[in-house]
Design a protein around this motif. Structure first.
Motif, short mmCIF file in Angstrom:
data_model
loop_
_atom_site.label_atom_id
_atom_site.label_comp_id
_atom_site.label_asym_id
_atom_site.label_seq_id
_atom_site.Cartn_x
_atom_site.Cartn_y
_atom_site.Cartn_z
N HIS A 47 0.84 -1.21 0.00
CA HIS A 47 0.00 0.00 0.00
C HIS A 47 0.86 1.25 0.00
CE1 HIS A 47 -3.17 2.86 0.83
NE2 HIS A 47 -2.49 3.30 1.88
N ALA A 48 0.78 2.00 -1.08
CA ALA A 48 1.49 3.28 -1.17
C ALA A 48 0.73 4.17 -2.14
CB ALA A 48 2.92 3.07 -1.66
N PRO A 49 0.55 5.44 -1.79
CA PRO A 49 -0.17 6.36 -2.69
C PRO A 49 0.62 6.63 -3.96
CG PRO A 49 0.80 7.56 -0.86
CD PRO A 49 1.00 6.11 -0.56
N ASP A 50 -0.07 7.07 -5.00
CA ASP A 50 0.58 7.42 -6.26
C ASP A 50 1.31 8.75 -6.15
OD1 ASP A 50 -0.47 5.24 -8.07
OD2 ASP A 50 -2.36 6.06 -7.34
N LEU A 51 0.90 9.57 -5.21
CA LEU A 51 1.49 10.90 -5.03
C LEU A 51 1.31 11.33 -3.58
CD1 LEU A 51 2.58 13.69 -6.11
CD2 LEU A 51 0.18 14.26 -6.60
N ILE A 52 2.33 11.99 -3.03
CA ILE A 52 2.23 12.57 -1.69
C ILE A 52 2.44 14.07 -1.80
CG2 ILE A 52 3.26 12.72 0.61
CD1 ILE A 52 4.00 9.77 0.37
N ILE A 53 1.56 14.83 -1.16
CA ILE A 53 1.69 16.29 -1.07
C ILE A 53 1.87 16.63 0.41
CG2 ILE A 53 0.63 18.52 -1.54
CD1 ILE A 53 -1.07 17.14 -3.69
N SER A 54 3.01 17.21 0.74
CA SER A 54 3.31 17.45 2.16
C SER A 54 3.73 18.88 2.43
CB SER A 54 4.43 16.50 2.61
OG SER A 54 4.87 16.81 3.92
N ASP A 55 3.33 19.37 3.58
CA ASP A 55 3.81 20.67 4.06
C ASP A 55 5.31 20.56 4.33
OD1 ASP A 55 3.78 23.28 4.97
OD2 ASP A 55 3.21 22.73 7.00
N LEU A 56 6.04 21.63 4.06
CA LEU A 56 7.48 21.64 4.31
C LEU A 56 7.79 21.79 5.79
CD1 LEU A 56 10.42 21.76 3.34
CD2 LEU A 56 10.09 24.21 2.89
N SER A 57 7.07 22.69 6.48
CA SER A 57 7.36 22.98 7.89
C SER A 57 6.34 22.31 8.79
CB SER A 57 7.36 24.49 8.13
OG SER A 57 8.36 25.11 7.36
N MET A 58 6.72 21.20 9.41
CA MET A 58 5.85 20.49 10.35
C MET A 58 6.70 20.02 11.53
SD MET A 58 3.52 18.03 7.88
CE MET A 58 4.95 17.09 7.30
N LYS A 59 6.05 19.72 12.62
CA LYS A 59 6.72 19.17 13.79
C LYS A 59 6.03 17.87 14.18
CE LYS A 59 8.18 23.67 15.62
NZ LYS A 59 8.09 24.60 16.78
N PRO A 60 6.77 16.88 14.68
CA PRO A 60 8.22 16.86 14.87
C PRO A 60 8.99 16.46 13.61
CG PRO A 60 7.28 14.83 15.69
CD PRO A 60 6.12 15.68 15.23
N ILE A 61 8.29 15.94 12.58
CA ILE A 61 8.95 15.53 11.33
C ILE A 61 8.56 16.51 10.24
CG2 ILE A 61 9.20 13.69 9.62
CD1 ILE A 61 8.33 11.69 11.73
N ASN A 62 9.52 17.28 9.71
CA ASN A 62 9.17 18.22 8.64
C ASN A 62 9.11 17.50 7.29
OD1 ASN A 62 11.80 17.99 7.56
ND2 ASN A 62 12.52 19.84 8.60
#
Length: 210
Positions: A47-62
């Protein structure tokens, strides 16, 4: 297509989920409030998505740490970073990160749509190339997708600008609004790490983008 969104701000997470639904109703969207939550859900074998869209600045893992962790787990599909208007990544930083693209949160819907479909197309081409390589057939260079610093539409805009076109010329030839042109140019400037048209053209040429 399955798309995962990661952001620790609930309002942006909900807003981007709604925007993706407007872009294509067939998208299967999973929303995650942290990088750790996404990592726990992914199994690259099943199971893995075709695309991931993520925020650059996050806590605790950016976003950059999340991408690094995903690559270590064998995830090799496109990954788009998004962030506030005052945060940017240069072309060199984008390539070093392994992300497909960087999109500022100030980008408009046409820009986001262009980047998403470009990323999905690149991911699909990579999987087809990998399939050909595994079957012993000749294919493109490797199974790793190639980072595209600019989307196809942005390259079209750059080519018109190189020919001396104004924002109005670009809008007329591509049948888009001048505001959309300006939004694309802001993103192009941010990705290439420049603040002038002349520098933008020179940088794009040096990178072989136009």
């Amino acid at each position: 297509m399955q798309i995962a969104i990661v952001d620790d701000h609930p309002l942006f997470l909900d807003g981007l989920t709604a925007l993706l639904g407007r872009i294509d109703e067939s998208f299967e969207i999973e929303a995650f409030s942290s990088g750790a939550e996404l990592l726990a859900s992914i199994d690259t074998d099943t199971h893995a998505p075709d695309l991931i869209i993520s925020d650059l600045s996050m806590k605790p893992i950016n976003g950059l740490a999340l991408l690094s962790s995903l690559r270590a787990k064998g995830f090799n599909r496109p990954f788009i970073l998004v962030s506030g208007v005052d945060e940017t990544l240069t072309a060199a930083e984008l390539r070093a990160s392994g992300a497909y693209a960087f999109v500022p949160k100030s980008a408009d819907l046409p820009t986001l749509r262009e980047v998403i479909f470009s990323a999905l197309e690149a991911g699909s081409a990579t999987r087809k190339s990998k399939s050909r390589l595994l079957s012993g057939k000749t294919g493109n260079r490797s199974s790793e997708y190639q980072v595209a610093a600019l989307t196809p539409r942005q390259i079209e805009i750059m080519q018109i600008i190189v020919d001396g076109g104004t924002n109005r010329d670009v809008a007329g030839r591509l049948n888009i609004s001048e505001n959309t042109v300006k939004s694309h140019l802001r993103q192009i400037f941010q990705v290439l790490g420049v603040n002038k048209r002349t520098s933008c053209i020179s940088k794009a040429r040096s990178l072989g983008l136009i």
